[in-house]
Design a protein around this motif. Sequence first.
Motif, mmCIF file in Angstrom:
data_model
loop_
_atom_site.group_PDB
_atom_site.id
_atom_site.type_symbol
_atom_site.label_atom_id
_atom_site.label_comp_id
_atom_site.label_asym_id
_atom_site.label_seq_id
_atom_site.Cartn_x
_atom_site.Cartn_y
_atom_site.Cartn_z
ATOM 1 N N LEU A 73 -15.019 2.927 8.477
ATOM 2 C CA LEU A 73 -13.934 3.507 7.686
ATOM 3 C C LEU A 73 -14.189 4.988 7.424
ATOM 4 O O LEU A 73 -13.310 5.826 7.641
ATOM 5 C CB LEU A 73 -13.809 2.748 6.364
ATOM 6 C CG LEU A 73 -12.931 3.359 5.264
ATOM 7 C CD1 LEU A 73 -11.496 3.477 5.723
ATOM 8 C CD2 LEU A 73 -13.011 2.514 4.001
ATOM 9 N N ARG A 119 -6.690 4.239 3.647
ATOM 10 C CA ARG A 119 -8.130 4.152 3.868
ATOM 11 C C ARG A 119 -8.908 4.833 2.740
ATOM 12 O O ARG A 119 -9.983 4.375 2.352
ATOM 13 C CB ARG A 119 -8.470 4.745 5.236
ATOM 14 C CG ARG A 119 -8.036 3.823 6.373
ATOM 15 C CD ARG A 119 -7.959 4.510 7.710
ATOM 16 N NE ARG A 119 -7.648 3.568 8.787
ATOM 17 C CZ ARG A 119 -6.413 3.123 9.068
ATOM 18 N NH1 ARG A 119 -5.383 3.567 8.364
ATOM 19 N NH2 ARG A 119 -6.217 2.256 10.053
ATOM 20 N N GLU A 158 -12.011 0.569 14.633
ATOM 21 C CA GLU A 158 -11.806 -0.144 13.367
ATOM 22 C C GLU A 158 -11.357 -1.586 13.603
ATOM 23 O O GLU A 158 -11.595 -2.460 12.770
ATOM 24 C CB GLU A 158 -10.735 0.556 12.529
ATOM 25 C CG GLU A 158 -11.107 1.927 12.022
ATOM 26 C CD GLU A 158 -9.980 2.531 11.179
ATOM 27 O OE1 GLU A 158 -8.956 1.862 10.989
ATOM 28 O OE2 GLU A 158 -10.138 3.680 10.725
#
Length: 229
Positions: free
Chosen positions: A13, A154, A67
């Motif tokens: 992340l 995020r 991701e």
Amino acid sequence: MTNYLKTTKKSTLIGGITFLLLLLIATALAFPSLKQLNFKYETTFYISRLIIWFCLLLVYMYSVYIEKQNFLLWKEKKYSISFYIKSIFKVMGTLLLAMFVVGLLFKLTGSNIESKKMEEVLKYFNNNLPLILFTSITAGVTEEFFFRGYLIPRLEILLKNTHWAILISSIIFGLIHYSYGTLIQIIAPFIIGLVLALHYQKYRSITIIIICHFLWDLIVLLNKTSNMV
């Protein structure tokens, strides 16, 4: 989105956010480098916008293949046509009022609102509708996907706070406009980013804010170039 960290490492992340920021810095540095190739200004500008689209593709690929998540962590909500129209008018009206207040405050405080760099750039948009349209579309789509669609959700996961995510993304959005050389060129985009981010957070529609961003840039460019001799 709540299961993000169950399927994706926190380091991934952070890596995605860092990757995006590095790409934004690289695109900011690319334009001066491109000018050294002695292309016509319009050609250089088109190439620089295409680079931004390519960066969007890279971020999309990172989200999917690294991701292993959807690019948009906030699922796009669907609304009626009337809601879209009302929302666009509402956001555009809010932006207009906000920019009027900002401009008035700068004038009252005697702060500089003129940007020589902006004036130089606008010369190349004069009577160049294709360039205006391509620039407005590029900004509307890529910047909303970057700063609102990708970054805010995020940052929210990382910071565990929606308000900080919105604020930080808006600050970064303002700072990437620093090259125009005046404080108002940072403050104005910051406020625009804030308005668009708050709307996106509440209604989860990237479509609405893309349209608003495109229309805002288009109107501003058309208005500024129409006043040029």
